[in-house]
Structure formats: structure tokens, C-alpha cells
Design an enzyme around this catalytic site. Structure first.
Site, short mmCIF file in Angstrom:
data_model
loop_
_atom_site.label_atom_id
_atom_site.label_comp_id
_atom_site.label_asym_id
_atom_site.label_seq_id
_atom_site.Cartn_x
_atom_site.Cartn_y
_atom_site.Cartn_z
N ASP A 137 0.65 -1.15 0.00
CA ASP A 137 0.12 0.08 0.03
C ASP A 137 0.99 1.21 -0.05
O ASP A 137 0.25 2.41 0.53
CB ASP A 137 -0.90 -0.08 1.19
CG ASP A 137 -1.88 -0.91 1.15
OD1 ASP A 137 -2.29 -1.71 0.18
OD2 ASP A 137 -2.51 -1.50 2.31
N LYS A 184 1.76 2.12 -4.93
CA LYS A 184 2.33 1.57 -6.59
C LYS A 184 1.49 1.84 -7.53
O LYS A 184 1.88 2.13 -8.81
CB LYS A 184 2.58 0.01 -6.40
CG LYS A 184 3.53 -0.39 -5.27
CD LYS A 184 3.68 -1.81 -4.98
CE LYS A 184 2.35 -2.32 -4.39
NZ LYS A 184 2.25 -2.16 -2.95
N GLY A 206 -4.67 -4.15 -3.65
CA GLY A 206 -5.55 -3.26 -4.06
C GLY A 206 -4.63 -2.08 -4.41
O GLY A 206 -4.24 -1.38 -3.65
N GLN A 232 1.82 -6.10 -3.17
CA GLN A 232 2.59 -6.16 -1.72
C GLN A 232 3.76 -5.40 -1.58
O GLN A 232 3.88 -4.34 -2.34
CB GLN A 232 2.93 -7.77 -1.46
CG GLN A 232 1.48 -8.55 -1.28
CD GLN A 232 0.83 -8.87 -2.70
OE1 GLN A 232 1.38 -9.29 -3.45
NE2 GLN A 232 -0.45 -8.71 -2.95
P1 GDP Z 1 -0.73 0.40 -3.67
O1 GDP Z 1 -1.32 -1.06 -3.18
O2 GDP Z 1 0.73 0.50 -3.31
O3 GDP Z 1 -1.08 0.68 -5.06
O4 GDP Z 1 -1.49 1.36 -2.79
P2 GDP Z 1 -2.98 1.65 -2.22
O5 GDP Z 1 -3.88 2.11 -3.20
O6 GDP Z 1 -3.45 0.34 -1.53
O7 GDP Z 1 -2.78 2.71 -1.08
C1 GDP Z 1 -2.11 3.77 -1.35
C2 GDP Z 1 -3.36 5.16 -1.09
O8 GDP Z 1 -2.59 6.31 -1.07
C3 GDP Z 1 -4.39 5.36 -2.07
O9 GDP Z 1 -5.50 5.33 -1.60
C4 GDP Z 1 -3.80 6.33 -3.13
O10 GDP Z 1 -5.02 6.94 -3.58
C5 GDP Z 1 -3.11 6.96 -2.27
N1 GDP Z 1 -2.09 8.03 -2.43
C6 GDP Z 1 -1.06 7.45 -3.38
N2 GDP Z 1 -0.16 8.66 -3.42
C7 GDP Z 1 -0.73 9.68 -2.44
C8 GDP Z 1 -0.09 10.84 -2.15
O11 GDP Z 1 0.94 11.25 -2.39
N3 GDP Z 1 -0.67 11.54 -0.97
C9 GDP Z 1 -2.02 11.14 -0.76
N4 GDP Z 1 -2.64 11.85 0.44
N5 GDP Z 1 -2.51 10.03 -1.14
C10 GDP Z 1 -1.81 9.15 -1.97
P1 IMO Z 2 -0.75 -4.23 -2.17
O1 IMO Z 2 -0.45 -4.76 -3.56
C1 IMO Z 2 -0.93 -4.54 2.00
C2 IMO Z 2 -1.07 -8.62 3.56
C3 IMO Z 2 -2.30 -9.23 4.42
C4 IMO Z 2 -1.54 -10.03 5.56
C5 IMO Z 2 -0.40 -10.60 4.67
C6 IMO Z 2 -0.98 -11.98 4.00
O2 IMO Z 2 -2.15 -3.45 -2.21
O3 IMO Z 2 0.42 -3.47 -1.46
P2 IMO Z 2 -2.26 -12.94 2.02
O4 IMO Z 2 -3.63 -12.63 1.53
O5 IMO Z 2 -1.43 -12.18 1.11
O6 IMO Z 2 -2.10 -14.14 2.26
O7 IMO Z 2 -2.24 -11.99 3.15
O8 IMO Z 2 -0.07 -9.85 3.51
N1 IMO Z 2 -1.31 -8.16 2.32
C7 IMO Z 2 -0.98 -6.81 1.80
N2 IMO Z 2 -0.95 -5.67 2.66
N3 IMO Z 2 -0.93 -4.49 0.65
C8 IMO Z 2 -1.34 -5.58 -0.02
O9 IMO Z 2 -1.08 -5.45 -1.45
C9 IMO Z 2 -1.20 -6.87 0.57
N4 IMO Z 2 -1.29 -7.98 0.19
C10 IMO Z 2 -1.32 -8.78 1.27
O10 IMO Z 2 -2.85 -7.88 4.90
O11 IMO Z 2 -1.02 -9.41 6.43
MG MG Z 3 -2.92 -1.48 -1.80
#
Ligand code: GDP
Ligand code: IMO
Ligand code: MG
Length: 427
Positions: A13, A16, A40, A223
Site C-alpha cells: 500500500d 504503487k 488493491g 505487496q
Molecule cells: P498500492 O497498493 O501500493 O497501490 O497502494 P494503495 O492504493 O493500496 O494505497 C495507497 C493510497 O494512497 C491510495 O488511497 C492512493 O490513492 C493514495 N495515494 C497515493 N499517493 C498519494 C499521495 O502522495 N498523497 C495522498 N494523500 N494519497 C496518496
Molecule cells: P498491495 O499490492 C498490504 C498482507 C495481508 C496479510 C499478509 C498475508 O495493495 O500493496 P495474503 O492474503 O497475501 O495471504 O495475506 O499480507 N497483504 C497486503 N498488505 N497491501 C497488499 O497489497 C497486501 N497483500 C497482502 O494483509 O497481512
Molecule cells: Mg494496496
């Protein structure tokens, strides 16, 4: 044109999705190489806000081919939903392809994910419940079903019959739950196969051709490094490798083809699920980060655990991935804080250490040693030039750059594509 791997550098998260969506403008191909719908990836652009679980974040450009690599595990029902949702919002998916070597998440995988977590009781890992661990376990146990298998119905039936016999024995005898029906699963997955057939194909030749045309290829990680089964906080990890190393295997590219490795770091730390996190904050600063950063999971909606930037973990991540550059995201979330802390070492058993221990018991005992920096306390989301950032924000970024030991290429100050400071070219 080169190959750039975009890698989550912490516990997932990191942003990416945003970074890949932005870089994909110039890309010929984006390949997602690991994980499944445990991921996600949020993308905010002119089409709206999207939470992609399986489809690569380059899908919004009609000229960019998006590949779901062999390293992924794919739940066909989730994928079909994702395709339909994108199409309903005027995003075309005709440039989407699925490796015929990617594994399929079956109903017994999701069922067993839940049952195994229950079995672990107080030691549950906090998985996303999407069947990820059981699907990768079957892949390695040579008991998996691959997307290509769905295209040959007769052979699929034979393979499913023998695998399901075994799975039903586990379900009924170990977990004492009802067996799953061969007819139902077979019928359902044949339908999925028909629907997805136009997307499923051999990928290595496509990639070779794109490289021969000198197109930019992005490898989209899922991840984060600290969830890697080898180098993460095992067993509180995921089941496929989110590392740069994993990008070669999961996309079907030789390590010699990768030119740049971009580590994506959040300006602080978050984690979802169980496992140690030395800088986690159980106080009002942690709550403030969670609320101002809307730190709730894109996949499960679970609140994310929040804490200060952990430079010990970040250095470890940088070392094992070999980052050639970094992107720092969510710098704007720190806007309101008067003082900022960065963890620069751990206290373990009375000793100061500067490495990331492999044992979770040791990591659990690690007390962070902090360095403090002043906050900037003004909004920065509108800023596009590094020099325009408040001097305290520049100091914070410079200190992270020094601690991670690689150049900071991008600074993200908001979720939208354009809310980005290009500090130094990636290439
Ligand atoms: P990912 O899994 O690495 O793609 O990250 P996620 O989408 O799960 O979580 C990142 C969150 O941060 C999302 O809600 C993005 O829309 C948000 N986001 C990404 N870059 C920025 C930033 O520079 N500032 C803020 N406020 N939100 C950001
Ligand atoms: P993105 O791509 C954050 C975490 C789960 C759990 C552990 C194992 O959005 O960064 P799993 O279902 O993979 O067996 O769960 O890994 N986890 C993540 N945490 N972002 C993710 O993906 C994750 N994918 C798995 O919360 O702790
Ligand atoms: Mg994510």
C-alpha cells in the site's frame, strides 16, 4: 527503451498503483508479476478513482498493453467483475492479456484460507482471505490449475477431478466441513474459461517483441518487500515474492533485462494484518495518520496500522531489492504534524543495532531509536517543484534519501496522477 520494475518497499500500500499509472503514459507494456486480489492498487485519474485488484495499473492508456504475468494467482470471478466495472466506466480492456501459466484461484483455496486462519486461532496471520496462500502452496506442490488449463475442457475435468478428491478429503476429514461439488466447480470454471479465453495466451514472445521494438516495459509489483516470504517478517508474510528478484520470475524476464528498480516508499509506515512493526504508534499520532491519510485497506477495508518511517527496514529493503531510485508517496499526509520522527536504529536486548532481524521474536522486542525533525505545517499538495516545497519538507526528503542510500526520483503529494514532483529523472 528500458525495463523498470516498480517495487513496494515496505508492507504494501505504498502507492504503487499511482506511480505505475503515472509512468505508464510512456510505456508500451505493463506486467503485473505477483500476488492476486490480495492487492488493491488505487488509481486516481481523469476517469475517476479505481481500486484495481488484478488488472495492471497501465490499463487507462489505450496504447499500453497490460499483462497479468505467470507469477500471479487469478480469481476468475474477481477478474471478470473488474473487467466489467472498467468497461462500464469507459475504460477499454482490449489491450489486456493473461499469461497461460498464471495459476487460478479455486473455491477450495478461498475456503481453506479461512479455515487455516481459524485453525491458527490467536496466531492467525491476518490474511486477506482471498485464497492466496493455498493457491501458491498448490502451485509449488504441483497441484495447481493454470489459466491455460481452463481452455482444454476434457483435460481440465480430469485434472480437477483428482485434485478435488484430495481437497475434499482435507475439507471433510481435517476440517469436518462439507465437500465441494465437482460438477458445480467444473461448470462454473468452464464458463470463466470461455469468457477469459480471448485474453489468455503465451506471453514470453509478446514481451520479447516489445523489447525488440525498444518499448518501455514496466513491471508492476504487488505487496511490499517486508511481506516477502524469504526476506519479510515470516510467517507474517504473503506467499509470492514482491521483490525485484520476483519481478523477473513472475513476468518471465531475465534479470539482465532490468534496467531500473524503483522502490516505492510511503513517507511513514503502515501495515495491515498481523506481524511485527517496530515503529507502530498506538497513540493519537497514529490515529491522526490513519484519519488524515484515510489509512483503510483498499481490498478488505481493514484499518491500517500506522507508524513513523522506519529507516532500518527501508535500508534493508533497499539492499535486498537493489533499488536504483525511490519514489516517496503521501508526503502531504504529514502536513499537519509539528514534529516528525524517523527510526534510525533499534534497541535490542540493551544493544543498539542497525540491521533488520530475521526473527520476528527479535523484531517484536526491538525498540525504535528516533531522530526528530521539524514539520512544515502548511499544505503541500499543490506543489509541483521540489524547490517550492517548504524547507522542512526538503530536509525530511533529503534525510530519507540519505538513509535509504538511493536517489529520490519522485515525490508524491496527493493521490491524483498530476500531484507529483519529478525530482530526478528515473532514466
Ligand atoms: P498500492 O497498493 O501500493 O497501490 O497502494 P494503495 O492504493 O493500496 O494505497 C495507497 C493510497 O494512497 C491510495 O488511497 C492512493 O490513492 C493514495 N495515494 C497515493 N499517493 C498519494 C499521495 O502522495 N498523497 C495522498 N494523500 N494519497 C496518496
Ligand atoms: P498491495 O499490492 C498490504 C498482507 C495481508 C496479510 C499478509 C498475508 O495493495 O500493496 P495474503 O492474503 O497475501 O495471504 O495475506 O499480507 N497483504 C497486503 N498488505 N497491501 C497488499 O497489497 C497486501 N497483500 C497482502 O494483509 O497481512
Ligand atoms: Mg494496496
Amino acid at each position: 527503451m528500458p525495463v523498470i520494475a516498480v517495487i513496494g518497499a515496505q508492507w504494501g500500500d505504498e502507492g504503487k498503483g499511482k506511480v505505475v499509472d503515472m509512468l505508464a503514459e510512456k510505456a508500451g507494456v505493463v506486467v503485473r508479476f505477483a500476488g492476486g486480489d490480495n492487492a488493491g492498487h488505487t488509481v486516481v485519474n481523469q476517469y475517476g478513482t479505481f481500486g484495481l485488484h488484478l488488472i495492471p495499473s497501465g490499463i487507462f492508456y489505450s496504447h499500453t498493453v497490460c499483462i497479468m504475468g505467470n507469477g500471479m494467482v487469478i480469481n476468475p470471478s474477481v477478474l471478470i467483475d473488474e473487467i466489467d466495472q472498467l468497461n462500464r466506466r469507459d475504460v477499454a480492456t482490449k489491450q489486456l492479456f493473461i499469461s497461460d501459466r498464471a495459476h487460478v484461484i479455486m473455491p477450495y483455496h478461498t475456503l481453506l484460507d479461512g479455515l487455516e486462519e481459524k485453525w491458527r486461532g490467536g496466531k492467525a496471520l491476518g490474511t486477506t482471505g482471498r485464497g492466496i496462500g493455498p493457491a501458491y502452496a498448490d502451485k509449488v506442490a504441483r497441484m495447481g490449475i493454470r489459466t491455460g488449463d481452463l481452455l482444454d475442457k476434457e483435460a481440465f475435468l480430469e485434472r480437477l477431478r483428482s485434485i478435488l478428491d484430495y481437497k475434499n478429503a482435507i475439507l471433510t476429514k481435517v476440517y469436518e466441513v462439507s465437500p465441494l461439488s465437482l460438477d458445480t466447480i467444473y461448470g462454473q470454471y468452464c464458463q470463466y474459461g470461455e469468457r477469459l479465453a480471448p485474453y489468455i495466451r503465451e506471453i514470453t514472445i509478446m514481451l520479447e517483441e516489445a523489447l525488440a521494438r525498444e518499448e518501455l516495459v514496466l513491471l508492476e509489483g504487488a505487496q511490499g518487500a517486508l511481506l516477502d516470504p524469504d526476506f519479510g517478517t515470516y510467517p507474517y508474510t504473503t506467499s509470492s515474492s514482491p521483490l525485484a528478484e520476483g519481478s523477473c520470475l513472475g513476468a518471465g524476464l531475465s534479470p539482465t533485462r532490468i534496467d531500473r528498480i524503483l522502490g516505492v516508499f510511503k513517507a511513514y509506515c503502515t501495515r495491515v494484518g498481523g506481524g511485527p512493526m517496530p515503529t507502530e504508534l498506538g497513540d493519537e499520532t497514529g490515529d491522526l495518520l490513519r484519519e488524515s491519510g484515510h489509512e483503510y485497506g483498499t481490498t478488505t477495508g481493514r484499518p491500517r496500522r500506522c507508524g513513523w518511517f522506519d529507516a532500518v527496514a527501508a535500508r534493508f529493503s533497499s539492499r535486498i531489492n537493489g533499488f536504483t531510485g525511490a519514489a516517496i508517496t503521501r508526503l502531504d499526509v504529514l502536513d499537519a504534524l509539528p514534529r516528525l520522527k524517523i527510526c534510525v536504529g533499534y534497541k535490542l536486548n540493551g544493544q543498539t543495532i542497525d540491521y533488520f532481524p530475521s526473527s520476528i521474536a527479535a523484531l517484536d522486542r526491538c525498540q525504535p531509536i528516533y531522530e526528530e525533525l521539524p514539520g512544515w505545517q502548511v499544505p503541500i499538495s499543490h506543489i509541483r517543484d521540489y524547490e517550492q516545497l517548504p524547507v522542512e519538507a526538503q530536509q525530511y526528503v533529503a534525510r530519507l534519501e540519505e538513509l535509504i542510500s538511493c536517489p529520490m526520483n519522485l515525490i508524491s503529494v496527493g493521490a491524483a496522477r498530476e500531484q507529483t514532483i519529478h525530482k530526478m529523472p528515473i532514466l
